[in-house]
Write an enzyme that holds these catalytic residues in place. Structure first.
Site, short mmCIF file in Angstrom:
data_model
loop_
_atom_site.label_atom_id
_atom_site.label_comp_id
_atom_site.label_asym_id
_atom_site.label_seq_id
_atom_site.Cartn_x
_atom_site.Cartn_y
_atom_site.Cartn_z
N TYR A 1 0.84 -1.21 0.00
CA TYR A 1 0.00 0.00 0.00
C TYR A 1 0.87 1.26 0.00
O TYR A 1 0.64 2.20 -0.76
CB TYR A 1 -0.89 -0.05 1.24
N LYS B 1 1.06 4.16 -2.80
CA LYS B 1 0.69 5.53 -2.43
C LYS B 1 1.86 6.50 -2.64
O LYS B 1 1.65 7.66 -2.99
CB LYS B 1 0.18 5.58 -0.98
#
Ligand code: NAP
Length: 247
Positions: free
Chosen positions: A155, A159
């Site tokens: 993640y 991001k």
């Protein structure tokens, strides 16, 4: 009604932060395409909320990680509303685990939706925006993309990738009047965060200087500002909406 006559696509706006963004843009006068992956019930609820508020909206199913789906999303938007002025790349998923236990499929799924999806959607709207020499794009990253987080290597990588991607595209598109910015939320109350164990939740709360968990509306208002003419001299920036977590 600062966004009157504008057309916006908000990916992943059936629920959570995306829904709040869709509503906020609609209240500012934009016609809003509500994209979702599978929960058509939630997407139709968002559309209904926009219509009740006097706005125009349409729900379109499309998996942002699939180029055919993304092309259909843009074609459907053009067929209904004629153009795209605003794109908010909000769709996102988590598949958390410590690196040693992280499956390749968990890495691929998170990168496909959270990063490749941003590339595909941005590319698909860019042709029209470049032609009309105007447009505003906001990509939803996370403070985790800036600081990293245990159990979220996939993640965090996606991001952080969004931030580098956005800075590059901001430079590419600036000469044509298209602005690209990033919003990095902290800890926001949605389905995504509700599954966290109580212990982790209270630990997170202690790390927020403003002393409260955020609401989807806290993020939505900032997105509305960034896509509006009020932010016409802002591009390539990453704005944390996190109650001070990232300080
Ligand atoms: P959420 O409540 O889980 O909602 C996610 C939305 O994304 C849903 O509408 C879902 O569609 C859609 N979606 C998922 N995969 C998709 C795909 N492949 N194609 C199209 N749509 C897809 O999440 P959220 O908390 O609102 O998060 C929204 C964004 O903010 C994400 O990018 C997330 O990483 C980011 N963010 C959230 C937080 C937080 O604390 N909540 C913090 C920082 C950043 P369906 O409804 O059809 O499943």
């Amino acid at each position: 009604m600062v966004l009157n006559d504008s057309v916006a696509i908000v990916t992943g706006s059936g629920r959570g932060i995306g829904r709040a963004i869709a509503l906020e843009l609609a209240r500012a006068g934009a016609k809003v395409v509500v994209n979702y992956a599978g929960r058509s019930d939630k997407a139709e609820e968002t559309v209904e909320l926009i219509r009740e508020a006097g706005g125009e909206s349409l729900a379109v199913q499309a998996d942002v990680s699939q180029s055919e789906d993304v092309d259909r999303l843009i074609q459907t938007t053009l067929a209904h509303f004629g153009k795209v002025d605003i794109l908010v790349n909000n769709a996102g998923i988590t598949r958390d685990s410590l690196l040693l236990r992280m499956k390749e499929a968990d890495w691929d799924a998170v990168l496909a939706t959270n990063l490749k999806g941003v590339f595909l959607c941005t590319k698909a709207v860019s042709k029209g925006m470049l032609k009309q020499r105007a447009g505003a794009i906001v990509n939803i990253s996370s403070v985790v993309g800036l600081s990293g987080n245990v159990g979220q290597a996939n993640y965090a990588a996606a991001k952080a990738g969004i931030i580098g991607f956005s800075k590059s595209i901001a430079k590419e598109f600036a000469p044509r009047g298209i602005r690209v910015n990033v919003v990095a939320p902290g800890y926001i109350n949605t389905d995504m965060t509700e599954t966290l164990p109580e212990g982790v939740r209270s630990e997170v709360l202690r790390a927020i200087p403003l002393g409260r968990i955020g609401n989807p509306e806290d993020v939505a208002k900032v997105v509305r500002f960034l896509v509006s003419p009020e932010a016409s001299y802002i591009t390539g920036q990453t704005l944390c909406v996190d109650g001070g977590m990232e300080i």
